[in-house]
Design a protein around this motif. Sequence first.
Motif, PDB file in Angstrom:
ATOM      1  N   CYS A  55     -43.386 -43.188 -15.067  1.00  0.00           N
ATOM      2  CA  CYS A  55     -43.112 -42.565 -13.764  1.00  0.00           C
ATOM      3  C   CYS A  55     -43.674 -41.148 -13.654  1.00  0.00           C
ATOM      4  O   CYS A  55     -44.308 -40.809 -12.664  1.00  0.00           O
ATOM      5  CB  CYS A  55     -41.606 -42.535 -13.491  1.00  0.00           C
ATOM      6  N   GLU A  70     -36.254 -46.244 -16.854  1.00  0.00           N
ATOM      7  CA  GLU A  70     -37.150 -47.304 -16.389  1.00  0.00           C
ATOM      8  C   GLU A  70     -36.732 -48.597 -17.068  1.00  0.00           C
ATOM      9  O   GLU A  70     -36.761 -48.717 -18.284  1.00  0.00           O
ATOM     10  CB  GLU A  70     -38.611 -46.974 -16.721  1.00  0.00           C
ATOM     11  N   THR A  71     -36.328 -49.546 -16.268  1.00  0.00           N
ATOM     12  CA  THR A  71     -35.909 -50.843 -16.785  1.00  0.00           C
ATOM     13  C   THR A  71     -36.329 -51.924 -15.810  1.00  0.00           C
ATOM     14  O   THR A  71     -36.665 -51.629 -14.664  1.00  0.00           O
ATOM     15  CB  THR A  71     -34.381 -50.878 -17.026  1.00  0.00           C
ATOM     16  N   TYR A  83     -39.530 -44.111 -18.619  1.00  0.00           N
ATOM     17  CA  TYR A  83     -39.515 -43.403 -17.342  1.00  0.00           C
ATOM     18  C   TYR A  83     -40.453 -42.199 -17.400  1.00  0.00           C
ATOM     19  O   TYR A  83     -41.256 -41.974 -16.499  1.00  0.00           O
ATOM     20  CB  TYR A  83     -38.088 -42.946 -17.005  1.00  0.00           C
ATOM     21  N   HIS A 134     -36.343 -45.263  -9.733  1.00  0.00           N
ATOM     22  CA  HIS A 134     -35.429 -45.135 -10.878  1.00  0.00           C
ATOM     23  C   HIS A 134     -34.777 -43.760 -10.846  1.00  0.00           C
ATOM     24  O   HIS A 134     -35.056 -42.907 -11.699  1.00  0.00           O
ATOM     25  CB  HIS A 134     -36.196 -45.349 -12.185  1.00  0.00           C
ATOM     26  N   GLN A 193     -35.642 -46.445 -22.578  1.00  0.00           N
ATOM     27  CA  GLN A 193     -35.859 -46.521 -21.134  1.00  0.00           C
ATOM     28  C   GLN A 193     -36.128 -45.146 -20.522  1.00  0.00           C
ATOM     29  O   GLN A 193     -36.878 -45.034 -19.557  1.00  0.00           O
ATOM     30  CB  GLN A 193     -34.675 -47.225 -20.476  1.00  0.00           C
TER      31      GLN A 193
END
Length: 191
Positions: A26, A42-43, A22, A37, A18
Amino acid sequence: MLFTKVNFEDTPVMQQIQRLRYQVYCCECAFIQPEAHPDGIETDPYDAHAIHFAAINNAGHVIASVRMILGEFTLLPIELICPIDAFTQRSIPDESVAEISRLIVHKDSRKQSFPILLRLCRLSHVECQKRGITRLYALMEKQLANLLGSYGLECGRIGDAVEHYGMVYPYTVDVAFFGEVIAGALKTDET
């Protein structure tokens, strides 16, 4: 390098996956706002309904991952994003379908990304066979679909482009064909 199936409950490895997502989604690609987040992970709700696969380097760091969201639990993201007639006939739960998503490779490993991708695909194919999954779906950039096609993995495009973390198209592939192509590509890659 270790290629492995990761259980969602395996917190340390899932957090590495995750965090890498991210970094890619992101920070590098700006598909997702980092503010969404703030913890740097990132989930989304699909993580709990997915089987995750990871490539872990010799230092113990996740350098690539992909997930397979199981159709036996929920509507697949592709069904919510793309208006495709084939989905209106699908009953839920449906254990014969899954969606491949969140394929990422760390920026320092992208030069060797295709061999990594092949091995992650092999893991997902083995899992499909175990679970009786016969059809896979994915949202992909045209460039990735073309790359896969150049190695013989022709995925069938089943709809028009949609904006979802960049412009992507919906694709599908038969799992038996997927397995044959992956096996052939791995033999070629190993020689």
